[in-house]
Design an enzyme around this catalytic site. Structure first.
Site, mmCIF file in Angstrom:
data_model
loop_
_atom_site.group_PDB
_atom_site.id
_atom_site.type_symbol
_atom_site.label_atom_id
_atom_site.label_comp_id
_atom_site.label_asym_id
_atom_site.label_seq_id
_atom_site.Cartn_x
_atom_site.Cartn_y
_atom_site.Cartn_z
ATOM 1 N N ASP A 224 93.526 71.834 16.509
ATOM 2 C CA ASP A 224 94.485 72.848 16.916
ATOM 3 C C ASP A 224 94.832 72.655 18.395
ATOM 4 O O ASP A 224 93.952 72.436 19.236
ATOM 5 C CB ASP A 224 93.873 74.233 16.700
ATOM 6 C CG ASP A 224 94.840 75.351 16.978
ATOM 7 O OD1 ASP A 224 95.883 75.422 16.307
ATOM 8 O OD2 ASP A 224 94.553 76.170 17.873
ATOM 9 N N GLU A 283 97.438 68.433 15.995
ATOM 10 C CA GLU A 283 98.574 69.333 16.105
ATOM 11 C C GLU A 283 99.037 69.201 17.554
ATOM 12 O O GLU A 283 98.476 69.833 18.454
ATOM 13 C CB GLU A 283 98.198 70.779 15.801
ATOM 14 C CG GLU A 283 99.426 71.700 15.860
ATOM 15 C CD GLU A 283 99.138 73.096 16.382
ATOM 16 O OE1 GLU A 283 99.956 73.997 16.138
ATOM 17 O OE2 GLU A 283 98.114 73.293 17.060
#
Length: 543
Positions: A224, A283
């Protein structure tokens, strides 16, 4: 002659997962994203959980996925759907137990599915033991970004202003003032304080966390905010408002700094020390495909989400340009391109593509395009059902933290997180024995897994057939492609023994028949050596 290809063409040859020992499995894998709280509810409390996911894993195996990616299920106050982690080694009781996680990994492996879990290294929860100690004045303070404010020109601000003009992605300032007068940085919600990755204890802790889950048996991590751990020296002002709109479009001092790459190289060494080709996917929002490619150099991460493709409008010329730029950038570093159409943070693509029947037609065609391109693909839960965005959720049920703030994200991410419909009847359409944490539209009964299974015209059977063909045809997956001449609104490209044609136009397009039709999103009309492809549809051909 009109010919309607049923989407059951390839079902007979469907297999359940690749050989777990295959080399470079991630280069052409189809990875299915599960948003944990919305996939399947095992205990009837209206919230998805790990036992519920485990019970529904056969759906993913039958679909033809190679791996499953799970969003965070760690101990968390749930200020941002679990992306505010209080304990990286514990399962939140909302989702089950550590034993449930272990059972899920083992069952997935039995079915031939690999398991990727989220890791959230940019920030912790404000309830993490480190941050609580930091607020109390402990040495843990250096593990975050605490800074004194600057003198304010506006007396109403109490004589002090935030250290700089950075804004939260969710809207509002990226700084919150503490009782002692200092400010701490949070690029997302105030409950998500950013970690200071210049501190060696932060780096050591996350290496330990990665090993914890690798030892449990997971096959990799989705990182993330992989672009956000390092901030520019001196924390310079940006000098612009609505900074969330600049992410991925221009250089920013809090994202995509060169220093993140040394961190990812150290993580790659750790992953390579384990058997079984464990992977990491970034990401990462970068201002260009070339900057994004830096994350997947041979000694860094294995994959990076291609958000340029996700954000591309429904236009043949623009799609071709994005495909070319993406392939060129990743090819330059020897990495595969990773394609994605939807995820838990964006409006579902049938709605982005116009909604209603038109949006669904385009979404089905886009699926065949994505799955035919070289590289790996991610499928977001419910995408295989053609689920649209739920745009009419009452304000009182929303939980997206950006909904309650201003000038950041649009605040409507809950619309893509409505729980999955599994059956046409029953409580929450088979999601669980109780209700669901977000209300499901009544129209979803007809979109359920049960309603679509066996219907050759359904989106579910289209995906099942496409994934089966993708496994069987040697020309699909990783490799090369070549564009073919085609009318203005048509994308046509060849791969070994295979051609994909996509008509993005509002009217039918006529082409020379390129081969034997394998799979089509609409009925085709053949006249002599030509074929008429309906508007907003795609066809796979064997040559």
């Amino acid at each position: 002659m009109t010919q309607e290809l049923t989407t059951t063409t390839a079902v007979a040859g469907r297999t359940r997962g690749r050989d777990p020992g295959s080399t470079g499995w991630w280069r052409d894998a189809v990875i299915y994203q599960v948003y944990v709280r919305s996939f399947a509810d095992g205990d009837g409390d209206g919230i998805g959980d790990l036992p519920g996911i485990r019970a529904r894993l056969p759906h993913l195996a039958d679909l033809g996925a190679d791996a499953v990616w799970l969003t965070p299920f760690y101990a968390s106050p749930q200020a941002d759907g679990g992306y505010d982690v209080a304990d990286y080694r514990a399962v939140d009781p909302l989702f089950g137990s550590l034993q449930d996680a272990d059972d899920l990994v083992r069952e997935a492996h039995r079915l031939g599915l690999r398991v990727i879990v989220d890791i959230v290294p940019n920030h912790t929860s404000d309830q993490h033991s480190w941050f609580r100690a930091a607020l109390a004045g402990g040495p843990e303070r250096d593990r975050y970004h605490f800074h004194p404010g600057k003198r304010a020109a506006v007396p109403a601000q109490g004589g002090a202003a935030p250290p700089n003009d950075w804004e939260s992605v969710f809207g509002g300032p990226a700084w919150t003032r503490t009782e002692d007068g200092d400010w701490y940085l949070h690029l997302f919600a105030p409950e998500q304080p950013d970690l200071n990755w210049e501190h060696p204890e932060v780096r050591a802790e996350f290496e330990s966390v990665l090993r914890f889950w690798l030892d449990l048996g997971v096959d990799g991590f989705r990182i993330d905010v992989a672009h956000g751990m390092v901030k520019a020296a001196g924390l310079p002002d940006i000098g612009a408002r609505e900074q969330a709109k600049l992410i991925g479009a221009q250089e920013l001092p809090f994202f995509d700094q060169d220093g993140v790459h040394e961190i990812h190289r150290s993580w790659r060494r750790l992953l390579d020390s384990y058997d079984g080709e464990r992977i990491a996917v970034a990401e990462a929002w970068a201002p260009s495909p070339e900057r994004l490619a830096l994350y997947v150099r041979p000694d860094e991460l294995h994959q990076a989400f291609n958000f340029q493709f996700l954000n591309c409008p429904w236009d043949a010329a623009e799609m071709r340009a994005v495909v070319d730029a993406s392939l060129a950038a990743t090819r330059s570093v020897g990495a595969p391109t990773t394609w994605v159409l939807s995820n838990h943070d964006v409006v579902r693509h049938p709605t982005r593509y116009g909604g209603g029947e038109r949006g669904l037609r385009r979404a089905r065609a886009a699926a065949l395009l994505m799955l035919a391109l070289p590289g790996s693909a991610y499928v977001y839960q419910g995408e295989e059902l053609g689920l649209p965005e739920v745009t009419d959720l009452p304000d009182e049920v929303r939980q997206d933290p950006s909904f309650f703030r201003a000038e950041g994200q649009d605040g409507f991410r809950d619309g893509c997180r409505v729980p999955m419909p599994w059956t046409a009847e029953g409580p929450s359409y088979g999601f669980g024995s109780g209700g669901s944490w977000l209300p499901q539209p009544s129209s979803w009964r007809g979109l359920s897994v049960e309603a679509q299974t066996g219907d050759p015209r359904s989106t579910l059977e289209l995906y099942r057939s496409a994934l089966a063909l993708r496994r069987e045809l040697p020309g699909l997956g990783d490799g090369e492609m070549e564009w073919l001449e085609a009318p203005e609104d048509v994308l046509a490209f060849a791969r070994p023994g295979f051609v994909c044609t996509v008509n993005t136009g509002a009217g039918a397009a006529q082409l020379t028949v390129p081969g034997r039709p394998l799979l089509s999103t609409s009925a085709l009309e053949f006249t002599g050596g030509n074929v008429t492809i309906p508007a907003e549809s795609a066809v796979w051909w064997a040559i």
